[in-house]
Design a protein around this motif. Sequence first.
Motif, mmCIF file in Angstrom:
data_model
loop_
_atom_site.group_PDB
_atom_site.id
_atom_site.type_symbol
_atom_site.label_atom_id
_atom_site.label_comp_id
_atom_site.label_asym_id
_atom_site.label_seq_id
_atom_site.Cartn_x
_atom_site.Cartn_y
_atom_site.Cartn_z
ATOM 1 N N ARG A 24 -4.765 32.284 9.095
ATOM 2 C CA ARG A 24 -5.048 31.008 8.829
ATOM 3 C C ARG A 24 -5.631 30.627 7.302
ATOM 4 N NH1 ARG A 24 -10.114 29.254 10.408
ATOM 5 N NH2 ARG A 24 -10.949 30.907 11.787
ATOM 6 N N VAL A 25 -5.800 29.388 7.322
ATOM 7 C CA VAL A 25 -6.564 28.780 6.062
ATOM 8 C C VAL A 25 -7.989 28.874 6.610
ATOM 9 C CG1 VAL A 25 -7.140 26.919 4.295
ATOM 10 C CG2 VAL A 25 -4.768 27.471 5.227
ATOM 11 N N TRP A 36 -12.200 34.973 9.656
ATOM 12 C CA TRP A 36 -11.507 35.252 8.482
ATOM 13 C C TRP A 36 -11.936 36.400 7.603
ATOM 14 C CZ3 TRP A 36 -6.899 34.607 7.322
ATOM 15 C CH2 TRP A 36 -6.647 34.716 6.123
ATOM 16 N N VAL A 37 -11.122 36.929 7.140
ATOM 17 C CA VAL A 37 -11.286 38.185 6.159
ATOM 18 C C VAL A 37 -10.412 38.196 5.019
ATOM 19 C CG1 VAL A 37 -12.420 39.556 8.199
ATOM 20 C CG2 VAL A 37 -9.899 39.693 7.272
ATOM 21 N N TYR A 101 -0.724 40.053 0.690
ATOM 22 C CA TYR A 101 -0.144 39.226 1.410
ATOM 23 C C TYR A 101 -0.819 37.825 1.320
ATOM 24 C CZ TYR A 101 1.206 43.638 3.166
ATOM 25 O OH TYR A 101 1.647 44.866 3.417
ATOM 26 N N ALA A 102 0.237 36.542 1.322
ATOM 27 C CA ALA A 102 -0.302 35.484 1.137
ATOM 28 C C ALA A 102 0.580 34.322 1.997
ATOM 29 C CB ALA A 102 -0.494 34.873 -0.263
ATOM 30 N N CYS A 103 0.131 33.189 2.230
ATOM 31 C CA CYS A 103 0.724 32.214 2.923
ATOM 32 C C CYS A 103 1.333 31.201 1.948
ATOM 33 C CB CYS A 103 0.094 31.227 4.006
ATOM 34 S SG CYS A 103 1.016 29.910 4.824
ATOM 35 N N PHE A 109 -0.570 25.933 -1.713
ATOM 36 C CA PHE A 109 -1.672 25.281 -0.979
ATOM 37 C C PHE A 109 -2.488 26.286 -0.195
ATOM 38 C CE2 PHE A 109 -4.407 22.742 1.666
ATOM 39 C CZ PHE A 109 -5.106 21.987 0.548
ATOM 40 N N HIS A 110 -2.197 26.633 0.772
ATOM 41 C CA HIS A 110 -2.745 27.703 1.725
ATOM 42 C C HIS A 110 -3.326 28.923 0.966
ATOM 43 C CE1 HIS A 110 -1.234 26.079 5.761
ATOM 44 N NE2 HIS A 110 -1.534 24.986 4.996
ATOM 45 N N CYS A 111 -2.355 29.401 0.191
ATOM 46 C CA CYS A 111 -2.951 30.593 -0.677
ATOM 47 C C CYS A 111 -4.212 30.180 -1.568
ATOM 48 C CB CYS A 111 -1.816 31.149 -1.614
ATOM 49 S SG CYS A 111 -2.309 32.652 -2.451
#
Length: 135
Positions: A24-25, A36-37, A101-103, A109-111
């Motif tokens: 998640r963001v 979050w990591v 890896y990324a969203c 925007f999330h990345c």
Amino acid sequence: MSRHIIALLLCAASTRADYVVDWRVPQANDANANAWVENVVVPAGEKVVLEWTDYFAFHNVYRMKDKAAYDACDFTGAVELAPSAATGSVTIEATETTTYYACEIGDGFHCDNGQKLSVSSPRDIEYDPEAAIVT
């Protein structure tokens, strides 16, 4: 926003468990600072699972072309591993090479706001059951 690094040194026994990342963001006001990591370090062959359940925002998962693309949130040449959805998961097997890896939601925007992860697997990891490190 503080950055978190998790180093997991897991036994290679057949009873090993996957490491699960809450995909998640990241939020500045997270009640759990370790929720979050951005980096996971595990021995090659270990599984890292990105999971999300967020009925208010969709997420997806892309494997980024390289570190430069990851740092810039540039999805040119990225490979989609999971399509946009409110819930989902992706299992990644760590290799001896760092992968990124990324969203991509919101045209990155999330990345841009931190929803990205590197998975590393240094060759010189020694097993230490007390060595889960969060910094």
